[in-house]
Design a protein around this motif. Structure first.
Motif, short mmCIF file in Angstrom:
data_model
loop_
_atom_site.label_atom_id
_atom_site.label_comp_id
_atom_site.label_asym_id
_atom_site.label_seq_id
_atom_site.Cartn_x
_atom_site.Cartn_y
_atom_site.Cartn_z
N ILE A 48 -12.75 11.55 3.08
CA ILE A 48 -13.57 10.36 3.60
C ILE A 48 -13.83 9.37 2.58
O ILE A 48 -13.71 8.23 2.48
N VAL A 49 -14.25 9.91 1.37
CA VAL A 49 -14.70 9.30 0.45
C VAL A 49 -13.54 8.44 -0.25
O VAL A 49 -13.64 7.43 -0.95
N THR A 50 -12.19 9.06 -0.29
CA THR A 50 -11.10 8.54 -0.84
C THR A 50 -10.80 7.06 -0.14
O THR A 50 -10.61 5.96 -0.51
N ALA A 51 -11.10 7.11 1.35
CA ALA A 51 -10.82 6.12 2.30
C ALA A 51 -11.96 5.07 2.24
O ALA A 51 -11.80 3.97 1.94
N ASP A 52 -12.97 5.76 1.83
CA ASP A 52 -14.47 4.78 1.58
C ASP A 52 -14.15 3.81 0.43
O ASP A 52 -14.34 2.48 0.41
N HIS A 53 -13.57 4.32 -0.71
CA HIS A 53 -13.24 3.56 -1.70
C HIS A 53 -12.12 2.54 -1.47
O HIS A 53 -12.18 1.43 -2.18
N ALA A 54 -11.22 2.95 -1.00
CA ALA A 54 -10.06 2.09 -0.66
C ALA A 54 -10.35 0.95 0.17
O ALA A 54 -10.14 -0.21 -0.04
N VAL A 78 0.80 -1.20 0.11
CA VAL A 78 0.04 -0.15 -0.03
C VAL A 78 1.10 1.17 -0.02
O VAL A 78 1.76 1.47 0.83
N PHE A 79 0.70 2.03 -1.02
CA PHE A 79 1.53 3.37 -0.84
C PHE A 79 0.42 4.44 -0.59
O PHE A 79 -0.45 4.82 -1.77
N ILE A 80 0.55 5.03 0.31
CA ILE A 80 -0.23 6.41 0.71
C ILE A 80 0.49 7.68 0.20
O ILE A 80 1.49 7.90 0.74
N LEU A 81 -0.02 8.56 -0.32
CA LEU A 81 0.63 9.81 -0.88
C LEU A 81 -0.16 11.15 -0.39
O LEU A 81 -1.53 11.06 -0.55
N GLU A 136 -8.58 8.91 8.40
CA GLU A 136 -8.88 7.95 7.39
C GLU A 136 -7.88 6.74 7.12
O GLU A 136 -8.37 5.61 6.93
N ILE A 137 -6.72 7.14 7.32
CA ILE A 137 -5.54 6.18 7.13
C ILE A 137 -5.89 5.20 8.23
O ILE A 137 -5.68 3.93 8.14
N GLY A 138 -6.29 5.57 9.42
CA GLY A 138 -6.71 4.54 10.68
C GLY A 138 -7.60 3.77 10.03
O GLY A 138 -7.60 2.67 10.48
N ARG A 139 -8.67 4.16 9.47
CA ARG A 139 -9.93 3.16 8.84
C ARG A 139 -9.21 2.35 7.97
O ARG A 139 -9.44 1.03 8.12
N ILE A 140 -8.28 2.52 7.01
CA ILE A 140 -7.88 1.67 6.05
C ILE A 140 -7.13 0.63 6.70
O ILE A 140 -6.98 -0.50 6.43
N LEU A 141 -6.10 1.20 7.72
CA LEU A 141 -5.35 0.31 8.40
C LEU A 141 -6.14 -0.71 9.01
O LEU A 141 -5.85 -1.98 9.45
N GLN A 142 -7.35 -0.29 9.81
CA GLN A 142 -8.18 -1.19 10.37
C GLN A 142 -8.84 -2.30 9.41
O GLN A 142 -8.79 -3.62 9.86
N TYR A 156 -2.90 -7.35 7.41
CA TYR A 156 -1.99 -6.37 8.03
C TYR A 156 -0.40 -6.64 8.25
O TYR A 156 0.48 -6.09 8.00
N GLU A 157 -0.27 -8.02 8.75
CA GLU A 157 0.99 -8.48 8.96
C GLU A 157 1.90 -8.46 7.61
O GLU A 157 3.05 -8.25 7.78
N ASN A 158 1.31 -8.94 6.57
CA ASN A 158 2.07 -8.85 5.40
C ASN A 158 2.06 -7.88 4.30
O ASN A 158 1.55 -8.18 3.02
#
Length: 542
Positions: A173-179, A25-28, A306-312, A320-322
């Motif tokens: 928020i919508v960006t994270a929703d789509h992810a 995952v690359f977050i920019l 929102e990154i936190g929601r993606i990580l969850q 998550y581990e790999n």
């Protein structure tokens, strides 16, 4: 295979099954300053990114290209943007509307051969449709002028239909929703395959738009001004060991890179276009500037949420581990001041859809602590970005720093090495030129310098080259400046006059790179439409 999965390439295990390969995952972020994250010295609440840093790595000398579209081209292709027509070379055109050569494939094309599914959620700003670049799904947030509207955005390269009375929309928020939706589908339908997910948020790029509850957290936080903010961040950075330099001086004569005096009139007497001493400002100016910084902070805060929601979601689906998670910014914080898109209503609540505010040079300087200049310049403030790397299965170091100089062109070779994917030598019968990037894989294990000849920059006449710890840099129209970055990343002590031979040596290295890139581009110009010259003025997209 379990445990030290990052070494399967070194061990010759290039035949690993798809299930063994790590997800990436690359977050920019967009226009994020070097010191905006808590883990890089900032006071903004970024607990999720700080958590990745605490259990992973922070690179302290990672670079972008100083601008949006060149960085994205370099990140996804592994080439300097000028090599692939995505930024201008002298006399050869190119830029934000340049078209890549057929051989200039993006990372998803190569990962597909190893069974990867590829997803894109967020800003694109690379030439061509997203799905044609190798992605299986895409949300393209093309609307960069209003965080509260989906108008102009595309899903899988098809424009979305926006309700006439659109409400409840916020791009971050919508960006994270789509992810998250992509990840849920992957878990349900493709759990036996690895994935690559590119998540380029627009935040905290102007216009400064944020949710009221997020702005409220920071409303009065910056009333002490940019000098106090810079000093506090600098002291935290020194305590963390992130920087080994003095704090750069505020450049009171350096304002936005583009001058729009009519827009200053629209914005009113609270706006100023120079980083003047805070004590010299009027009360109205102090409140206006502090409010802008509060909105910027709110945008970063919300992005972290929102990154936190993606990580969850990664945790919920057992990935998550790999999963190797990267985080970076496309350029430094921006000194730009302009009004465009829907205009600016000075009577509207700051940060709302009816307003159009930009951070400006005062707090941009603070966000780029401890460095000089801003986005578009290739001094350290314009090109330095955080880079966080987190991968529980592959990175055993926790909370460590990596000092090696590195650049966005290194991301493609790093990901290819980690995933065990070999880049082809040709594409549809055309030879693929050697790319300039280096794999950072060795730095995942220990703090060592990745060997390279140089790192090179050119954008809108601003130019630089770094060879070892020496950097030669010049703003457009200015003479070369020489700095020893081992102790002076603040670029405070210009050694050009004392060391003319070193200047000649580095200038020759910069020119050789430029000439080599021009030779490469010239090989394909005859077969392609003439590249447009770089556009000017406020109507140009960022």
């Amino acid at each position: 295979m379990r445990g030290f999965l990052s070494f399967f390439v070194f061990l010759g295990l290039v035949t690993a099954t798809a299930a063994d390969r790590p997800n990436v995952v690359f977050i920019l972020a967009d226009d994020l300053g070097y010191s905006d994250l808590g883990c890089y010295g900032g006071e903004i609440a970024t607990p999720n990114l700080d958590g990745l840093a605490k259990n992973g790595l922070r690179f302290t000398q990672f670079y972008n290209t100083a601008r949006c579209w060149p960085t994205r081209g370099a990140l996804m292709s592994g080439y300097y943007a000028q090599q692939i027509h995505r930024d201008e070379l002298p006399g050869l055109g190119g830029g934000g509307r340049g078209v890549r050569q057929p051989w200039a494939r993006l990372l998803p094309d190569f990962l597909k051969s190893a069974g990867y599914r590829n997803y894109h959620s967020g800003k694109w700003h690379i030439d061509g449709p997203v799905l044609e670049a190798g992605f299986d799904r895409s949300l393209d947030t093309r609307n960069q002028g209003n965080f509260f509207s989906a108008k102009g955005n595309a899903i899988d390269d098809v424009l979305v239909k926006v309700p006439e009375n659109e409400t409840g929309y916020y791009t971050t928020i919508v960006t994270a929703d789509h992810a998250i939706d992509c990840l849920k589908e992957h878990a349900a339908k493709y759990a036996d395959r690895p994935f690559f997910h590119y998540i380029p948020f627009i935040a905290p790029h102007f216009p400064l738009h944020a949710l009221p509850e997020d702005i409220a957290k920071y409303r009065d936080k910056y009333l002490q001004g940019w000098e106090v903010m810079r000093e506090a961040r600098y002291q935290r950075q020194k305590q963390m060991g992130i920087v080994n330099t003095e704090l750069s001086a505020l450049e009171k004569k350096v304002g936005p890179p583009y001058d729009f005096p009519e827009d200053l009139e629209i914005l009113g007497p609270g706006e100023i276009n120079r980083p003047l001493p805070w004590e010299s400002l009027t009360d109205e100016q102090r409140r206006f500037q502090a409010t802008k910084m509060a909105i910027h902070a709110a945008m970063v805060d919300r992005m972290d949420q929102e990154i936190g929601r993606i990580l969850q979601q990664l945790k919920d689906m057992g990935a998550y581990e790999n999963t190797l998670v990267f985080f970076a910014s496309d350029n430094g914080a921006s000194a730009e001041i302009m009004v465009r898109n829907g205009g600016h209503d000075p009577k509207a609540e700051p940060g709302s859809a009816a307003t159009y505010l930009c951070l400006g040079p005062g707090f941009s300087s603070a966000c780029n602590t401890p460095f000089r200049r801003h986005k578009t310049w290739v001094h350290e403030g314009g090109i330095s970005t955080p880079l966080i790397a987190h991968w529980p299965k592959g990175i055993t170091a926790h909370g460590e720093l990596r000092q090696t100089p590195a650049h966005m062109v290194d991301i493609v070779p790093t990901i290819l090495a980690i995933t065990g994917v070999e880049k082809p030598k040709e594409w549809q019968g055309e030879t693929i030129p050697e790319a300039p990037g280096k794999s950072l894989m060795a730095a995942f294990t220990k703090d060592e310098t990745v060997s390279r000849e140089s790192i090179w920059w050119l954008h809108e006449g601003n130019r630089a080259v770094r060879v070892g710890d020496w950097k030669l840099v010049a703003a457009k129209g200015d003479p070369w400046e020489l700095y020893d970055l081992k102790s002076d990343r603040a670029e405070a002590h210009n050694l050009a006059a004392q060391m003319p031979e070193k200047v000649k040596e580095l200038e020759s290295a910069w020119q050789q790179q430029t000439d080599d890139f021009s030779t490469l581009v010239n090989k394909t110009l005859d077969q392609q439409p003439k590249l447009p010259a770089k556009g000017k003025g406020k109507k140009k997209k960022k």
